[in-house]
Design a protein around this motif. Structure first.
Motif, PDB file in Angstrom:
ATOM      1  N   SER A 528      30.913 -23.932 -30.704  1.00  0.00           N
ATOM      2  CA  SER A 528      30.579 -23.982 -29.106  1.00  0.00           C
ATOM      3  C   SER A 528      31.530 -24.324 -28.204  1.00  0.00           C
ATOM      4  CB  SER A 528      29.288 -24.581 -29.216  1.00  0.00           C
ATOM      5  OG  SER A 528      28.676 -24.626 -27.624  1.00  0.00           O
ATOM      6  N   PHE A 529      31.644 -23.926 -26.999  1.00  0.00           N
ATOM      7  CA  PHE A 529      32.646 -24.484 -25.983  1.00  0.00           C
ATOM      8  C   PHE A 529      31.793 -25.635 -25.196  1.00  0.00           C
ATOM      9  CE2 PHE A 529      34.940 -20.579 -26.518  1.00  0.00           C
ATOM     10  CZ  PHE A 529      36.008 -21.046 -26.637  1.00  0.00           C
ATOM     11  N   GLU A 530      30.262 -25.724 -25.658  1.00  0.00           N
ATOM     12  CA  GLU A 530      29.775 -26.816 -24.786  1.00  0.00           C
ATOM     13  C   GLU A 530      29.521 -27.912 -25.638  1.00  0.00           C
ATOM     14  OE1 GLU A 530      26.549 -24.507 -23.095  1.00  0.00           O
ATOM     15  OE2 GLU A 530      28.319 -23.558 -22.450  1.00  0.00           O
ATOM     16  N   ASP A 532      30.480 -31.990 -27.369  1.00  0.00           N
ATOM     17  CA  ASP A 532      31.963 -32.674 -27.722  1.00  0.00           C
ATOM     18  C   ASP A 532      32.294 -32.121 -28.895  1.00  0.00           C
ATOM     19  OD1 ASP A 532      31.493 -34.106 -25.699  1.00  0.00           O
ATOM     20  OD2 ASP A 532      30.930 -35.986 -26.506  1.00  0.00           O
ATOM     21  N   THR A 533      33.069 -30.767 -28.786  1.00  0.00           N
ATOM     22  CA  THR A 533      33.580 -29.965 -29.755  1.00  0.00           C
ATOM     23  C   THR A 533      35.117 -29.741 -29.826  1.00  0.00           C
ATOM     24  OG1 THR A 533      33.220 -28.073 -28.691  1.00  0.00           O
ATOM     25  CG2 THR A 533      31.243 -28.640 -29.842  1.00  0.00           C
ATOM     26  N   TYR A 536      35.854 -27.357 -27.046  1.00  0.00           N
ATOM     27  CA  TYR A 536      35.831 -27.819 -25.645  1.00  0.00           C
ATOM     28  C   TYR A 536      37.173 -28.733 -25.427  1.00  0.00           C
ATOM     29  CZ  TYR A 536      34.453 -30.805 -21.770  1.00  0.00           C
ATOM     30  OH  TYR A 536      34.340 -31.677 -20.653  1.00  0.00           O
ATOM     31  N   TYR A 539      39.843 -26.385 -24.489  1.00  0.00           N
ATOM     32  CA  TYR A 539      39.516 -25.741 -23.276  1.00  0.00           C
ATOM     33  C   TYR A 539      40.239 -26.833 -22.161  1.00  0.00           C
ATOM     34  CZ  TYR A 539      37.153 -24.544 -18.967  1.00  0.00           C
ATOM     35  OH  TYR A 539      36.899 -24.374 -17.601  1.00  0.00           O
ATOM     36  N   ALA A 540      39.660 -28.047 -22.252  1.00  0.00           N
ATOM     37  CA  ALA A 540      40.117 -29.204 -21.387  1.00  0.00           C
ATOM     38  C   ALA A 540      41.498 -29.121 -21.358  1.00  0.00           C
ATOM     39  CB  ALA A 540      39.555 -30.357 -21.486  1.00  0.00           C
ATOM     40  N   HIS A 610      35.823 -35.878 -19.587  1.00  0.00           N
ATOM     41  CA  HIS A 610      34.476 -35.564 -18.901  1.00  0.00           C
ATOM     42  C   HIS A 610      34.737 -35.959 -17.458  1.00  0.00           C
ATOM     43  CE1 HIS A 610      32.012 -34.148 -21.962  1.00  0.00           C
ATOM     44  NE2 HIS A 610      31.799 -35.270 -22.723  1.00  0.00           N
ATOM     45  N   SER A 613      36.903 -33.743 -16.009  1.00  0.00           N
ATOM     46  CA  SER A 613      36.112 -32.434 -15.489  1.00  0.00           C
ATOM     47  C   SER A 613      35.195 -32.554 -14.334  1.00  0.00           C
ATOM     48  CB  SER A 613      35.475 -31.611 -16.378  1.00  0.00           C
ATOM     49  OG  SER A 613      34.187 -31.973 -16.772  1.00  0.00           O
TER      50      SER A 613
END
Ligand code: ARG
Length: 658
Positions: A528-530, A532-533, A536, A539-540, A610, A613
């Motif tokens: 999942s992109f959502e 803490d993976t 993710y 993506y960041a 976090h 973002s």
């Protein structure tokens, strides 16, 4: 990297004439070292307490409202002073500083120190941009003698992955590979001379079984195409025959007992048993393995081909995980000589004893001080080191191997990255080395263990090989990416990206918790992109990369050295919070060397991304006034660098687009 002169000149513009530098600190590598040294200098002046006591007491706070660093006043151990009054005295006497705000008393007995934002930014951002991929790492830690680099670096052997040929690559091997790869990077980043070693399970009677199987079921073509899978298939087939034969013997033996009670003739059954025992797979395998041990060329040749082809295949898979080895050793490589020398020594020192023809170690007989080690020895129990037929065992080979490695490498430390199911095995190994008098070796060895992966399966069934797992997660990742059509169209090479993201997904899920914890292999969750993976985190990273790209497209003359931007413009709370966290990275690295836990890095990275973002809405880059734009570009460039460094330390391949 930045030079000490550059740091000095930055500090000079801030109003500090000398670079504060306590012993064994690194002002050009770790900005927080400067603060600790500076605060220590002032505290020494105020209290007269030795810097050696003060410096280590300056610790990070857990809550921002308590400051950046804090001092537990009772820990200064001033008997004649009450802690709360002393804390107040320190605060009152603390002089005006260019680096930190006026300190404050927190919870009566603590002193909180807050970094002044602008000076911190002017130190940290240029340091990151100039150090680049090296920021956070500290090559001095591995020096034998920091005062005399000519003494060289400490040597570390990391033994990890260590799968068994012709057997499944199970979850324990997966975790060993991921965690071991990380540990090797960690020590390398700390300046150790790291030697990566894969200790294959490639010896024993089962390789005789495999050779027989290959004779019956093997295919030259399949072997070359897919050695790992093919050898496994062959092994399963021949093992089935061996198991059937064992069953037949068992049934026949039971039947014989029955017949004997009735005084009937059993000779036919006895002949059956004899035949199986003399010519069955098991006996043939023993004979074959004996030929291997005796060094017979033909037997060894076939086995070596199996081994070489498997290693070639493994190398390709390991490369996808950014792992390479200095040596593929293995149980087969342990010399008879090393085991004999060990056996002699063990007998001489009274470590071993005979037991019904076998040689064993009974740890309970080696209690030195009942109060201290009786319990430990009871747990270690008994271990066989030589079978009745004189052959060696897994443990025996580890004993011989440890000495050989030490003679060859004279390592300062050696780490075995092996599942906690083998806690007992490694504890026995280390204790035997100690009892043999090889304390130089036993004290340098460490078992890094880890918990289990529950429910690891591919979508087609139970996972057997690393490649299957990686392919399956890559496929799943591809599906997840395709569900966002607009974005998917912009990805240049979706298959390759899905593959990289899938690998990140597996690795991050594995390293997220403490090593010793078990976890569920949860394909949906990890891809999942959502949350803490791995995806993710990727993506960041890609988003930070895209900022620079977008600015370069919109504006033509961006200076290549962004550290010259007017960083004083980074004065918003969100920018300051990002800088504070980037400043902490070198300390996080140090802390990771202490914990040896990948979660130390991941927890930091997730917190950092976090913060980043939530800063985007407040710190617009493209479209801002030029000077502001450049300053923010520098900030996000620094953040990208830190994220990149952390991801590489973990063994991930950061992507620039996705
Ligand atoms: N091949 C072994 C297994 O799969 C792991 C080897 C661990 N290392 C060692 N030195 N014993 O269980």
């Amino acid at each position: 990297a930045v030079s000490i002169d550059e740091v000095a000149s930055t500090l000079k513009t801030l109003g500090l004439d000398t670079v504060p530098q306590a012993p064994n600190t690194y002002p050009t590598l770790n900005p927080v070292d400067i603060y600790r040294s500076h605060i220590t200098e002032e505290l020494v002046k105020i209290t007269g307490i030795d810097a050696k006591i003060v410096y280590p007491l300056l610790a990070w706070t857990t809550k921002a409202e308590n400051g950046d660093l804090q001092l537990a006043v009772p820990a200064l151990r001033q008997k004649d002073k009450k802690a709360d009054a002393f804390a107040q005295e320190i605060v009152d006497k603390f002089p005006e500083s260019p680096l930190i705000e006026k300190p404050v008393v927190k919870q009566e007995k603590w002193v909180g120190f807050f970094f002044k934002p602008a000076p911190l930014t002017s130190l940290v951002v240029p340091m990151i941009l100039k150090s680049g991929p090296a920021y956070g790492f500290n090559m001095n830690l591995g020096l034998r003698d920091p005062a005399d680099p000519a003494q060289g670096r400490k040597k570390m052997i990391v033994e990890f992955s260590s799968p068994n040929i012709a057997k499944p690559f199970h979850a324990g091997h997966l975790r060993s590979t991921i965690i071991g790869g990380f540990l090797a990077n960690l020590y390398e980043g700390a300046g150790w001379d790291v030697y990566r070693m894969n200790y294959l399970g490639d010896w024993g009677k089962q390789y005789g079984v495999l050779a027989l199987g290959f004779d019956q079921f093997g295919s030259e073509e399949e072997l070359v195409k897919n050695p790992i899978g093919h050898l496994y298939d062959v092994y399963v087939k021949i093992s089935k025959i061996a198991a059937d034969e064992a069953d037949q013997v068992k049934t026949a033996k039971a039947k014989i007992v029955e017949l004997k009670e009735k005084s009937e003739n059993t000779s036919a059954l006895e002949a059956d048993i004899k035949k199986i025992e003399e010519t069955g797979v098991d006996q043939q395998a023993r004979d074959y393995f004996k030929c291997m041990v005796d060094g017979e060329e033909k037997a060894l040749g076939l086995w070596k081909r199996f081994r070489d082809l498997s290693i070639e295949k493994y190398k390709q898979t390991y490369a996808r995980l950014n792992i390479r080895y200095d040596e593929y050793s293995g149980e087969s490589q342990v010399s008879e000589e090393s085991m004999e020398t060990a056996a002699k020594l063990m007998a001489e020192k009274g470590v071993t004893e005979d037991s019904e023809g076998a040689v064993i170690v009974d740890f309970t007989k080696h209690v030195k001080d009942p109060k201290k080690d009786a319990k430990e020895m009871k747990k270690l129990g008994k271990a066989i080191v030589k079978k009745k037929d004189g052959t060696s065992l897994y443990l025996t080979r580890d004993i011989g191997e440890a000495s050989t490695r030490y003679e060859k490498h004279k390592f300062d430390n050696m780490i075995y990255v092996v599942a906690s199911q083998q806690d007992l095995h490694l504890a026995q190994l280390f204790k035997i080395m100690e009892l043999m008098g090889h304390t130089d070796i036993s004290t340098r060895c460490q078992h890094i263990n880890f918990g289990m992966v529950l429910g690891m399966s591919t979508r087609k069934g139970t996972a057997k090989f690393l490649d299957d797992i990686l392919r399956d997660v890559g496929d799943k990742m591809h599906e997840v990416m395709r569900s966002n059509d607009d974005k998917y169209k912009q990805v240049e090479d979706p298959v390759k990206t899905a593959d990289t993201l899938g690998i990140s997904a597996v690795m991050v899920q594995d390293m997220k918790g403490k090593r010793i914890n078990n976890y569920n292999f949860d394909m949906d969750r990890m891809t999942s992109f959502e949350g803490d993976t791995g995806p993710y985190l990727q993506y960041a990273h890609a988003r930070l990369c895209s900022i620079h790209r977008k600015v370069s497209q919109a504006v033509s003359d961006i200076p290549s050295d962004l550290s010259t931007a007017d960083l004083s413009l980074l004065n918003e709370p969100h920018a300051i919070e990002v800088v504070r966290q980037l400043a902490a990275w070198p300390d996080m690295f140090l802390n990771t060397v202490k914990t040896q836990e990948p979660t130390t890095v991941l927890t930091y990275l997730f917190k950092m991304v976090h913060t980043i973002s939530s800063s985007y809405d407040h710190l617009q880059v493209v479209g801002s006034e030029r000077e502001v734009m450049l300053a923010r570009l520098a900030l996000y460039g620094a953040a990208r660098q830190v994220l990149n460094n952390g991801m590489r330390l973990l063994g991930l391949s950061p992507v620039e687009r996705m």
